[in-house]
Design an enzyme around this catalytic site. Structure first.
Site, short mmCIF file in Angstrom:
data_model
loop_
_atom_site.label_atom_id
_atom_site.label_comp_id
_atom_site.label_asym_id
_atom_site.label_seq_id
_atom_site.Cartn_x
_atom_site.Cartn_y
_atom_site.Cartn_z
N GLY A 1 12.60 38.72 4.41
CA GLY A 1 12.90 39.93 3.64
C GLY A 1 13.73 40.91 4.44
N ASN A 2 13.85 42.13 3.94
CA ASN A 2 14.58 43.17 4.67
C ASN A 2 13.95 44.52 4.40
OD1 ASN A 2 16.04 44.50 2.35
ND2 ASN A 2 16.76 42.39 2.10
N ASP A 3 14.48 45.57 5.04
CA ASP A 3 13.83 46.89 5.01
C ASP A 3 14.18 47.74 3.79
OD1 ASP A 3 12.44 46.55 7.33
OD2 ASP A 3 14.00 47.41 8.62
N SER A 4 14.95 47.22 2.84
CA SER A 4 15.33 48.06 1.70
C SER A 4 14.09 48.42 0.88
CB SER A 4 16.33 47.32 0.82
OG SER A 4 16.52 48.04 -0.38
#
Ligand code: C5P
Length: 393
Positions: free
Chosen positions: A205-208
């Protein structure tokens, strides 16, 4: 500039939630002053509202407490924005008729700024044609209305009339627009970071957080657009926003393609994973020992580039989240993806992702870059949507 919000409390049971709303508004940076009707005092005390707002509360009994000024006129001058919450059928009827018989109605009649209404009442009182006609009349006169939600009422059954949850009211107050500059437009927006499953309990995943895309969706709805929000997040949205929840890039692509034909404007604010695991394990992956673990990844579809290549009438906007060489990378992306606008923002070190504020530059093929100064994501969203309208015009 600190925002001055006048909270007008009238006599419905939902008034007991207003102190918490005021506390959140103040935490968000606003200054709040309160006026309340006598009927409201049966549900929440002036002392509670004075304590949370840090100002004395205007009640009918206090209207002439300070002879140096006319209290309701002074409050009307102080406010930038007025919110009637909860708004009873009785107060709505008085406002629609222009009556001024208590501190709430006199203050509002003396106020020329932005007026917001949050009705909450028994379902039969809400659906009554008289109430509906009064609300329609207030809308025609420029009031913005957050319709009541369907849910459990104080009467002990579920129906329409319930005051929307406080985060939805906060979004309504924060995103209210001076005029409906997107009336009649259909806007498709993506938000959040996609998650690509490795096994039943792990993902890439990512931090958005989805805050920027959700702010765009709420501001577009507040500006009169029909909005579809394809999101991985669960932030509060206004009633004009249809939410399609997705997790992966492929699911996001399917949802976006289904809504694309009907859209006038598409804004891809989501952080889409460029790669996904080639295989998703059906059981939790086990440690492999000192040899380590090599994951095989395959490329995800570039949803935005696909839209850029197939668009007909749509105005397509991408985001470029960059950690370095922001403008150079974003300018290259604008051309490569054949989009009409690119919103460049720096991410990392507390910027962009997950932050409350953002600072962006708007790139279009034919105009000089436009820099939007650091501001709340709601204000940045309004600047982006207004610039889109200006470029399309
Ligand atoms: O190429 P890059 O990921 O930096 O481009 C960012 C823009 O492209 C964003 O608008 C993002 O939503 C979109 N994008 C996409 N599909 C991908 C990757 C990015 O639509 N697979």
């Amino acid at each position: 500039m600190t925002q001055h919000i006048g909270v007008m409390v009238t006599g419905g049971i939902a008034a007991y939630k207003v102190p918490l709303l005021i506390r959140s508004l103040i935490r968000g940076g606003a200054e709040v002053r309160v006026a309340m009707t006598q009927a409201a005092e049966a549900f929440v005390t002036a002392a509670t509202l004075a304590t949370v707002s840090k100002h004395s509360v205007l009640t009918d009994a206090r209207e002439f407490a300070e002879p140096a000024h006319v209290a309701h006129v002074a409050l009307a001058h102080w406010m930038d924005q007025a919110v009637v919450v909860p708004a009873t059928a009785n107060t709505i009827a008085k406002l629609a008729a222009g009556l001024a018989d208590n501190v709430v109605t006199t203050t509002l009649l003396a106020f020329g700024g932005q007026k917001l209404l949050v009705p909450a009442m028994n379902d039969q009182m809400w659906v009554n044609p008289q109430t509906q006609a009064n609300v329609a009349h207030l809308r025609d006169m420029g009031w913005q209305v957050l319709p009541p939600a369907t849910g459990f009422l104080a009467e002990g059954y579920a129906a329409v009339g319930r005051m929307p949850d406080l985060p939805v009211i906060e979004a309504f107050i924060a995103t209210a627009q001076p005029e409906p500059f997107l009336a009649g437009q259909t806007v498709l927006i993506t938000a959040g970071g996609t998650r690509e499953r490795l096994d039943p309990v792990r993902y890439i995943g990512n931090d958005s957080s989805g805050k920027m895309g959700t702010a765009l969706a709420n501001v577009a709805a507040a500006a009169g657009a029909q909005v579809t929000l394809v999101t991985t997040g669960d932030q509060p949205v206004l009633p004009g926003v249809t939410v399609i929840s997705v997790t992966t890039a492929q699911a996001m692509q399917t949802a976006v393609q289904a809504a694309f034909a009907a859209a006038d404007v598409v804004i891809m604010a989501a952080a889409v994973a460029d790669y996904r695991p080639k295989y998703t394990a059906t059981q939790k992956l086990k440690k492999t020992g000192d040899a380590g673990l090599t994951l095989e990844l395959v490329q995800n579809p570039d949803i935005l580039a696909g839209l850029g290549a197939t668009k007909t009438h749509q105005f397509v906007v991408g985001f470029a989240a960059e950690t370095n060489d922001v403008l150079a990378n974003a300018t290259a992306k604008l051309a490569r993806k054949h989009v009409d606008m690119l919103v460049a923002n720096r991410v990392g070190d507390g910027h962009g992702f997950n932050a409350a504020t953002n600072q962006v530059t708007l790139l279009t093929p034919d105009q000089a870059p436009v820099s939007v100064p650091e501001a709340s994501k709601v204000n940045v969203a309004a600047a982006i949507l207004r610039h889109i309208q200006q470029v399309r015009a």
